[in-house]
Every structure is written in structure tokens, then in C-alpha cells.
Design a protein around this motif. Structure first.
Motif, PDB file in Angstrom:
ATOM      1  N   SER A 245       5.360   4.832   3.523  1.00  0.00           N
ATOM      2  CA  SER A 245       5.668   5.888   4.497  1.00  0.00           C
ATOM      3  C   SER A 245       5.673   5.370   5.930  1.00  0.00           C
ATOM      4  CB  SER A 245       4.642   7.022   4.377  1.00  0.00           C
ATOM      5  OG  SER A 245       4.686   7.584   3.095  1.00  0.00           O
ATOM      6  N   SER A 246       5.476   4.080   6.100  1.00  0.00           N
ATOM      7  CA  SER A 246       5.385   3.511   7.438  1.00  0.00           C
ATOM      8  C   SER A 246       6.766   3.247   8.027  1.00  0.00           C
ATOM      9  CB  SER A 246       4.589   2.205   7.397  1.00  0.00           C
ATOM     10  OG  SER A 246       5.358   1.177   6.793  1.00  0.00           O
TER      11      SER A 246
ATOM     12  N   ASP B 183       0.496   3.683   1.949  1.00  0.00           N
ATOM     13  CA  ASP B 183       0.782   3.953   3.363  1.00  0.00           C
ATOM     14  C   ASP B 183       1.986   3.156   3.858  1.00  0.00           C
ATOM     15  OD1 ASP B 183      -1.283   5.773   3.518  1.00  0.00           O
ATOM     16  OD2 ASP B 183      -2.726   4.307   4.309  1.00  0.00           O
TER      17      ASP B 183
ATOM     18  N   SER C 232       0.841  -1.197   0.000  1.00  0.00           N
ATOM     19  CA  SER C 232       0.000   0.000   0.000  1.00  0.00           C
ATOM     20  C   SER C 232       0.878   1.250   0.000  1.00  0.00           C
ATOM     21  CB  SER C 232      -0.914   0.014   1.223  1.00  0.00           C
ATOM     22  OG  SER C 232      -0.182   0.303   2.390  1.00  0.00           O
TER      23      SER C 232
END
Length: 151
Positions: free
Chosen positions: A68-69, A65, A63
Motif C-alpha cells: 500500500s506504500s 504495508d 511487507s
């Protein structure tokens, strides 16, 4: 962010034409790619960092996200580094802006981009001139371990 450059028929075009006499084929190919990125108004057409993140995430099967995790497993770390390197290669964004887009700092962005320079060079030689961001990402991810090594 977009910069402005004189259109291909102008000063930039003449400078690139003069390169043909002494420059390496790689430099000439790069120059032609730059000219193709410039539209008639002289604005550089470049993808956004978000578009690059979305394309790389889609190709890698993670994903946006995840990129950037805080995750550090190989399934996320490699696509994140590829996306950072593509952001530097395909946009005018600086390292700080790239790092921020991925929840990292400038130093992480610099390290990722420098580490993947050989991979960018390989992809530049192998992807077609009309390649999409996804094509770049596929080429880079497919050759990652061979060029960069295991991480």
C-alpha cells in the motif's frame, strides 16, 4: 462482502449442467469452480482483500504495508499488481474498493487488473483446483515477466 447464489442442486446447478452441451472446456471448468465456492447456504466463500494482501506479501517477501506504500520499485510493484488482480479475480470487490485497499485509485486498479488478465488466465490453467492464494501468487510471480513483460 458476500453475495448469495442458489445452491448447486438448484437453478444455477442446472444451468451449468446445460452448458456441457455447447460451452468451451474453460467455461465449464470455471462454472465448476464457482459451484465449489458456493456453500450449502448459497453464500459465496471468498477471501478478504486483507487475506490476499497477506498471502501475496508473504510469497513475494515484502511487507503488507509495502503493498500500500508509494514505493514503485519492481520488488513491490509486481506483487502489488498481482495482489490487485487476485482481489478482482477471487472476490466480488469492485475496482474502487481494490484501489483503496492498496492506497491507489480506481484507475490504477483497473489498469493493474487488465494488464494481468493474461497472467490470471495462465495461472487458472496451471494451479490445481484446491490451490491456495499463495499458490496463485507464486504461479503469477514466476511467470510475470514472460507474460506481462519487464516493467
Amino acid at each position: 462482502m458476500s453475495g448469495t447464489i442458489e445452491a448447486p442442486g438448484g437453478r444455477l446447478g442446472r444451468m451449468i449442467s446445460e452448458l456441457a452441451g455447447w460451452a468451451s472446456p474453460d467455461l465449464i471448468n470455471l462454472s465448476h469452480a464457482i459451484l465449489e465456492m458456493v456453500d450449502r447456504r448459497g453464500s459465496v466463500k471468498q477471501p478478504s482483500l486483507k487475506q490476499i494482501k497477506e498471502a501475496v506479501a508473504g510469497v513475494a517477501g515484502v511487507s503488507v504495508d509495502d503493498l500500500s506504500s508509494e514505493r514503485r520499485d519492481r520488488a513491490v510493484k509486481r506483487p502489488r499488481k498481482v495482489a490487485m488482480a487476485l482481489c478482482k479475480h477471487l472476490t466480488l470487490a469492485g475496482y474502487s474498493r481494490i484501489g483503496n485497499a492498496f492506497g491507489r485509485d480506481k484507475a490504477n486498479a483497473i489498469r493493474a487488473c487488465r494488464q494481468l488478465d493474461p497472467l490470471i488466465a495462465l495461472a487458472a490453467r496451471t494451479v490445481p483446483p484446491d490451490a491456495t492464494i499463495g499458490d496463485w501468487a507464486r504461479a503469477m510471480l514466476a511467470n510475470y515477466e514472460h507474460i506481462v513483460g519487464a516493467d
